[in-house]
Design a protein around this motif. Sequence first.
Motif, mmCIF file in Angstrom:
data_model
loop_
_atom_site.group_PDB
_atom_site.id
_atom_site.type_symbol
_atom_site.label_atom_id
_atom_site.label_comp_id
_atom_site.label_asym_id
_atom_site.label_seq_id
_atom_site.Cartn_x
_atom_site.Cartn_y
_atom_site.Cartn_z
ATOM 1 N N LYS A 1 27.980 36.801 27.725
ATOM 2 C CA LYS A 1 27.516 37.401 28.975
ATOM 3 C C LYS A 1 28.127 38.785 29.208
ATOM 4 C CE LYS A 1 26.874 32.893 31.201
ATOM 5 N NZ LYS A 1 27.358 31.962 32.256
ATOM 6 N N ASN A 2 29.058 39.195 28.341
ATOM 7 C CA ASN A 2 29.765 40.449 28.557
ATOM 8 C C ASN A 2 29.767 41.307 27.289
ATOM 9 O OD1 ASN A 2 31.286 42.228 30.217
ATOM 10 N ND2 ASN A 2 33.210 41.453 29.371
ATOM 11 N N GLU A 3 28.644 41.317 26.590
ATOM 12 C CA GLU A 3 28.467 42.168 25.404
ATOM 13 C C GLU A 3 29.565 41.956 24.373
ATOM 14 O OE1 GLU A 3 28.152 46.138 26.896
ATOM 15 O OE2 GLU A 3 26.128 45.830 27.683
ATOM 16 N N GLY A 4 29.952 40.703 24.183
ATOM 17 C CA GLY A 4 30.924 40.359 23.159
ATOM 18 C C GLY A 4 32.367 40.568 23.554
ATOM 19 N N GLN A 5 32.626 40.954 24.793
ATOM 20 C CA GLN A 5 33.985 41.233 25.260
ATOM 21 C C GLN A 5 34.481 40.145 26.217
ATOM 22 O OE1 GLN A 5 35.928 44.297 24.293
ATOM 23 N NE2 GLN A 5 34.396 43.826 22.723
ATOM 24 N N VAL A 6 35.797 39.985 26.247
ATOM 25 C CA VAL A 6 36.450 39.040 27.153
ATOM 26 C C VAL A 6 37.545 39.805 27.895
ATOM 27 C CG1 VAL A 6 37.796 36.915 27.340
ATOM 28 C CG2 VAL A 6 36.006 37.113 25.591
ATOM 29 N N THR A 7 37.546 39.716 29.220
ATOM 30 C CA THR A 7 38.533 40.437 30.027
ATOM 31 C C THR A 7 39.754 39.558 30.265
ATOM 32 O OG1 THR A 7 36.789 41.683 31.130
ATOM 33 C CG2 THR A 7 38.945 41.676 32.173
ATOM 34 N N LEU A 8 40.920 40.096 29.937
ATOM 35 C CA LEU A 8 42.186 39.387 30.108
ATOM 36 C C LEU A 8 43.055 40.112 31.126
ATOM 37 C CD1 LEU A 8 43.120 38.786 26.346
ATOM 38 C CD2 LEU A 8 41.707 37.338 27.822
ATOM 39 N N TYR A 9 43.915 39.343 31.786
ATOM 40 C CA TYR A 9 44.909 39.907 32.693
ATOM 41 C C TYR A 9 46.283 39.372 32.298
ATOM 42 C CZ TYR A 9 41.413 41.938 35.768
ATOM 43 O OH TYR A 9 40.400 42.716 36.278
ATOM 44 N N ARG A 10 47.298 40.235 32.415
ATOM 45 C CA ARG A 10 48.662 39.836 32.094
ATOM 46 C C ARG A 10 49.606 40.236 33.215
ATOM 47 N NH1 ARG A 10 51.854 41.820 26.681
ATOM 48 N NH2 ARG A 10 51.611 43.874 27.636
ATOM 49 N N ALA A 11 50.471 39.296 33.606
ATOM 50 C CA ALA A 11 51.565 39.559 34.548
ATOM 51 C C ALA A 11 52.812 38.960 33.944
ATOM 52 C CB ALA A 11 51.283 38.951 35.915
ATOM 53 N N GLY A 12 53.801 39.784 33.624
ATOM 54 C CA GLY A 12 54.962 39.283 32.899
ATOM 55 C C GLY A 12 54.523 38.840 31.522
ATOM 56 N N ASN A 13 54.777 37.570 31.192
ATOM 57 C CA ASN A 13 54.312 37.048 29.905
ATOM 58 C C ASN A 13 53.147 36.076 30.062
ATOM 59 O OD1 ASN A 13 55.482 34.723 30.907
ATOM 60 N ND2 ASN A 13 56.876 34.406 29.191
ATOM 61 N N HIS A 14 52.584 36.018 31.269
ATOM 62 C CA HIS A 14 51.448 35.123 31.509
ATOM 63 C C HIS A 14 50.134 35.876 31.329
ATOM 64 C CE1 HIS A 14 49.091 31.829 33.089
ATOM 65 N NE2 HIS A 14 48.529 32.647 33.955
ATOM 66 N N ILE A 15 49.266 35.357 30.482
ATOM 67 C CA ILE A 15 47.972 35.967 30.192
ATOM 68 C C ILE A 15 46.881 34.948 30.471
ATOM 69 C CG2 ILE A 15 46.528 37.012 28.398
ATOM 70 C CD1 ILE A 15 49.103 37.829 26.960
ATOM 71 N N ASP A 16 45.810 35.397 31.131
ATOM 72 C CA ASP A 16 44.706 34.499 31.438
ATOM 73 C C ASP A 16 43.399 35.274 31.387
ATOM 74 O OD1 ASP A 16 43.383 32.165 32.057
ATOM 75 O OD2 ASP A 16 44.492 31.787 33.906
ATOM 76 N N ILE A 17 42.313 34.528 31.401
ATOM 77 C CA ILE A 17 40.965 35.093 31.351
ATOM 78 C C ILE A 17 40.412 35.181 32.767
ATOM 79 C CG2 ILE A 17 38.629 34.771 30.455
ATOM 80 C CD1 ILE A 17 39.899 32.990 28.247
ATOM 81 N N SER A 18 39.869 36.329 33.136
ATOM 82 C CA SER A 18 39.221 36.496 34.434
ATOM 83 C C SER A 18 38.359 37.744 34.397
ATOM 84 C CB SER A 18 40.262 36.625 35.554
ATOM 85 O OG SER A 18 39.638 36.914 36.802
ATOM 86 N N LYS A 19 37.244 37.700 35.097
ATOM 87 C CA LYS A 19 36.400 38.893 35.173
ATOM 88 C C LYS A 19 37.011 39.945 36.093
ATOM 89 C CE LYS A 19 33.475 37.252 38.990
ATOM 90 N NZ LYS A 19 32.098 36.936 39.425
ATOM 91 N N GLY A 20 37.980 39.546 36.934
ATOM 92 C CA GLY A 20 38.615 40.491 37.841
ATOM 93 C C GLY A 20 37.668 40.953 38.938
ATOM 94 N N PRO A 21 38.069 41.986 39.692
ATOM 95 C CA PRO A 21 39.377 42.655 39.626
ATOM 96 C C PRO A 21 40.458 41.845 40.314
ATOM 97 C CG PRO A 21 38.093 43.608 41.392
ATOM 98 C CD PRO A 21 37.191 42.607 40.717
ATOM 99 N N MET A 22 41.703 42.283 40.085
ATOM 100 C CA MET A 22 42.845 41.681 40.752
ATOM 101 C C MET A 22 43.660 42.772 41.431
ATOM 102 S SD MET A 22 44.223 38.618 38.343
ATOM 103 C CE MET A 22 43.090 37.472 37.542
ATOM 104 N N ILE A 23 44.502 42.354 42.367
ATOM 105 C CA ILE A 23 45.375 43.322 43.025
ATOM 106 C C ILE A 23 46.402 43.835 42.016
ATOM 107 C CG2 ILE A 23 45.025 42.323 45.300
ATOM 108 C CD1 ILE A 23 47.741 40.942 45.029
ATOM 109 N N GLY A 24 47.048 44.965 42.324
ATOM 110 C CA GLY A 24 47.833 45.665 41.330
ATOM 111 C C GLY A 24 49.181 45.077 40.975
ATOM 112 N N ASN A 25 49.760 44.235 41.847
ATOM 113 C CA ASN A 25 51.104 43.741 41.601
ATOM 114 C C ASN A 25 51.299 42.398 42.302
ATOM 115 O OD1 ASN A 25 54.121 43.471 41.677
ATOM 116 N ND2 ASN A 25 54.051 45.563 40.888
ATOM 117 N N LEU A 26 52.031 41.490 41.671
ATOM 118 C CA LEU A 26 52.281 40.184 42.280
ATOM 119 C C LEU A 26 53.110 40.300 43.552
ATOM 120 C CD1 LEU A 26 53.037 37.892 39.193
ATOM 121 C CD2 LEU A 26 50.922 38.040 40.516
ATOM 122 N N ASN A 27 53.862 41.397 43.719
ATOM 123 C CA ASN A 27 54.695 41.524 44.912
ATOM 124 C C ASN A 27 53.883 41.828 46.170
ATOM 125 O OD1 ASN A 27 54.115 44.289 44.752
ATOM 126 N ND2 ASN A 27 56.160 44.851 44.026
#
Length: 347
Positions: free
Chosen positions: A243-269
Amino acid sequence: MSVWAPAGRSARYLTPRFLQFTQLIVSPLIRKASSIEAIEKRNHLFSLEKKRQQESVGRIEKIEVRYLGTPKDVTMFMNKDISTPFDCARHLSLNLVQRSALALIDGSIVWDMQRPLTHSCSLELLNFMINDPTKVNTAFWRTCSFALGATAAKAFKNNFEVKLHSFPTPDVRSGSFVYDVELCSLSDWEPSQQDLKVLSGEFIRLTQSDTPIERLSVSRDLAQLMFEDNEHKSRQIPDIAQKNEGQVTLYRAGNHIDISKGPMIGNLNLIGRVTIAAIHKLSGILDDKNLTLHRFQGVALPVGIIINHMAYNILEERAKKMNPAKSPFEPFYSEVDDSQSYNQAIA
């Protein structure tokens, strides 16, 4: 019959009789090594691909970024495919760096704070106090689910195998953000109030760190390699990539990585007061297998948003109810994003 010892141990055979008596000792060690190695591999591949993409930019080109907002409109010349809205905020003021949760490009395109800008554009920096915070609240809710998955993955200290499944599209009308998790060998677990308090404490420690959230788009093959230890993610990746032209969007915070289309806020704080309010069990058949998932549910406020104790208790009680988002055992459907009820709750 005999089996080989785990990698890194002496090359000897372990008999089933030996394994029977050492299961409680050996199995957690195997799980711990496997979990740590999987996280390290995923982060190593993420960092390598991020570096490769940065180096592929080649000759640096300048783009014109017209910032619209307080303290005044400013035109900046930034680096194409390198500079981010966060970099722009650092050129403007410390207040914008600390408050900005999301960016708006050309008046309509929602953009992650840590995502490189690709063309000349207008730029607005969004926070939680703007007149219409719908886009920011949706990204906030999504980020809370992401952080809830990170909390669940970390909280069991590698004593039990935890496999993250997925979280639904943000729907603040539900009263809680959600993550569905497989707790291997803990399918019958019924968390106590003390367990929920401990988990909430883990979540709070996560949000108290100054942890930016990185975004990276990768190929289907790389995503499969990064998540080959998790059959749930591996099964989801082909459909996401298609559904995304062969691409997968990942997000990383620290050492945690997950799949999400996003967007997300800029910082966990930017996540303030938070509670893991409930964990419900979901059972069904997935890929012809009987499976039990635990639905982690939480509620949170953005940093700087303060309400009285009674009002927050109402939000917590609402978040305890089983979230109506469909479970992974039911047919997929597209949920509707809406921040109206959340805005009303914190007004």
